[in-house]
Design an enzyme around this catalytic site. Structure first.
Site, mmCIF file in Angstrom:
data_model
loop_
_atom_site.group_PDB
_atom_site.id
_atom_site.type_symbol
_atom_site.label_atom_id
_atom_site.label_comp_id
_atom_site.label_asym_id
_atom_site.label_seq_id
_atom_site.Cartn_x
_atom_site.Cartn_y
_atom_site.Cartn_z
ATOM 1 N N SER A 10 0.837 -1.204 0.000
ATOM 2 C CA SER A 10 0.000 0.000 0.000
ATOM 3 C C SER A 10 0.870 1.251 0.000
ATOM 4 C CB SER A 10 -0.869 0.013 1.251
ATOM 5 O OG SER A 10 -0.025 0.053 2.388
ATOM 6 N N TYR A 41 -4.304 0.693 3.338
ATOM 7 C CA TYR A 41 -5.251 -0.358 2.923
ATOM 8 C C TYR A 41 -6.036 -0.859 4.139
ATOM 9 C CZ TYR A 41 -3.077 -1.264 -1.738
ATOM 10 O OH TYR A 41 -2.619 -1.196 -3.031
ATOM 11 N N GLY A 42 -5.376 -0.814 5.289
ATOM 12 C CA GLY A 42 -5.924 -1.448 6.489
ATOM 13 C C GLY A 42 -7.247 -0.896 6.983
ATOM 14 N N CYS A 72 2.871 -6.883 2.090
ATOM 15 C CA CYS A 72 1.875 -6.183 2.902
ATOM 16 C C CYS A 72 1.017 -7.226 3.614
ATOM 17 C CB CYS A 72 1.013 -5.329 1.965
ATOM 18 S SG CYS A 72 -0.371 -4.510 2.743
ATOM 19 N N ASN A 73 0.977 -7.161 4.928
ATOM 20 C CA ASN A 73 0.153 -8.117 5.693
ATOM 21 C C ASN A 73 -1.330 -7.966 5.364
ATOM 22 O OD1 ASN A 73 1.927 -9.286 8.273
ATOM 23 N ND2 ASN A 73 2.672 -7.364 7.461
ATOM 24 N N CYS A 182 2.780 -5.526 10.359
ATOM 25 C CA CYS A 182 2.605 -4.602 9.240
ATOM 26 C C CYS A 182 4.010 -4.271 8.741
ATOM 27 C CB CYS A 182 1.890 -3.339 9.725
ATOM 28 S SG CYS A 182 1.878 -2.000 8.510
ATOM 29 N N THR A 183 4.186 -4.310 7.422
ATOM 30 C CA THR A 183 5.552 -4.152 6.893
ATOM 31 C C THR A 183 6.087 -2.728 7.039
ATOM 32 O OG1 THR A 183 4.654 -3.826 4.671
ATOM 33 C CG2 THR A 183 5.335 -6.058 5.282
ATOM 34 N N HIS A 184 5.234 -1.777 7.386
ATOM 35 C CA HIS A 184 5.721 -0.420 7.671
ATOM 36 C C HIS A 184 6.446 -0.355 9.026
ATOM 37 C CE1 HIS A 184 2.984 0.854 4.461
ATOM 38 N NE2 HIS A 184 3.421 2.094 4.547
HETATM 39 N N1 DGL Z 1 2.336 -2.360 4.881
HETATM 40 C C1 DGL Z 1 0.957 -2.669 5.042
HETATM 41 C C2 DGL Z 1 0.789 -3.919 5.906
HETATM 42 O O1 DGL Z 1 1.675 -4.679 6.038
HETATM 43 C C3 DGL Z 1 0.265 -1.458 5.500
HETATM 44 C C4 DGL Z 1 -1.200 -1.595 5.459
HETATM 45 C C5 DGL Z 1 -1.976 -0.349 5.265
HETATM 46 O O2 DGL Z 1 -1.758 0.324 4.246
HETATM 47 O O3 DGL Z 1 -2.849 -0.108 6.092
HETATM 48 O O4 DGL Z 1 -0.214 -4.207 6.452
#
Ligand code: DGL
Length: 263
Positions: A10, A41-42, A72-73, A182-184
């Site tokens: 995302s 996205y979440g 992205c999870n 979450c990958t962030h």
């Molecule tokens: N990096 C995304 C994840 O791992 C972020 C999700 C988001 O955009 O809310 O979930």
């Protein structure tokens, strides 16, 4: 095969996974899609997340990617089954690493910080329910964290206040492992450590994803054996400044190109 590995997220967070993969596989080229205009996205309904994942996948397939890492999870837990059922390339996904946390906990209590979309997904529910029989899982939605990271605000006062607000109750509940779902969030590890201290183990899935990517490329005879110079292209549909700051300090990567474009 020297076609690139595709990555999408995302936003900029999936670069934490991209770094692990490109470190383990230095002869692989990559294309990374940062759908930052649609982050987070979440907070979106499942159907919207799925539609965005389809759009991202088709973009990467048009670029001849041989394998796609769903970095992205939220995207993985809501869409990976659909993607695997509908496209021929292999997909590598990422989910909160509950298992390693469950195996290490001594207090029988672990924390998970992730998005609403991940924590509410059927896939997360399925995995976590198995472990819930044996351990306590304290889930927290990290609302607002992704937006701040996208803006490049890793150390701001607002970021620290939010982290304090989300993590302190988990510390009080006596967690001894914190899963970053979450990958962030790996970009927040130094700030997180200041709040939870050193005795709580921080667990993320980056290295495991890199190992799995290598194994699947090998199994499908897709590894690049030519040892040619690699190329790394990033596409982003907002301002590229945060992305630049996160990837340009990467070791061992010589050829990085960032393209700001609508998609
Ligand atoms: N990096 C995304 C994840 O791992 C972020 C999700 C988001 O955009 O809310 O979930």
């Amino acid at each position: 095969m020297n076609n690139p590995i595709g990555f999408f997220d995302s936003g900029v967070g999936g670069t934490s996974i991209w770094k692990e993969v490109t470190t383990l596989l230095p002869y692989e080229s990559s294309i990374y899609l940062s759908d930052s205009i649609n982050a987070p996205y979440g907070e979106k309904p499942k159907e919207d997340i799925l539609a965005l994942c389809i759009k991202n996948t088709e973009f990467l397939l048009n670029q001849n990617c041989k394998l796609i890492v769903v970095a992205c999870n939220t995207a993985t837990t809501n869409a990976i089954q659909y993607l695997r059922d509908n496209y021929k390339v292999p997909f590598i996904g990422i989910e909160p690493a509950i298992k390693p946390a469950a195996l290490t906990t001594k207090t029988n209590t672990i924390g998970i910080l992730a998005t609403k979309g991940t924590l509410n997904s059927a896939l997360f529910e399925k995995t976590s329910s198995t472990f819930r029989k044996h351990i306590k899982i304290k889930e927290t939605v990290g609302k607002g964290l992704v937006e701040l990271i996208e803006k490049g605000e890793l150390q701001s006062k607002e970021m620290n206040n939010l982290l304090e607000y989300y993590l302190q109750p988990m510390v009080t509940e006596n967690i001894d492992a914190l899963v970053l779902g979450c990958t962030h969030y790996p970009y927040l590890i130094p700030q997180i450590k200041k709040i939870i201290g050193n005795s709580i183990k921080i667990i993320d899935s980056g290295e495991a994803v890199a190992r799995q990517t290598k194994a699947i490329l090998k199994k499908n005879k897709l590894l690049n054996t030519s040892k040619q110079t690699t190329k790394h292209v990033f596409f982003i549909n907002t301002n590229k400044k945060t992305l630049e700051n996160l990837v340009f300090n990467t070791n061992n990567i010589q050829k990085i190109k960032i393209i700001e474009t609508a998609f």
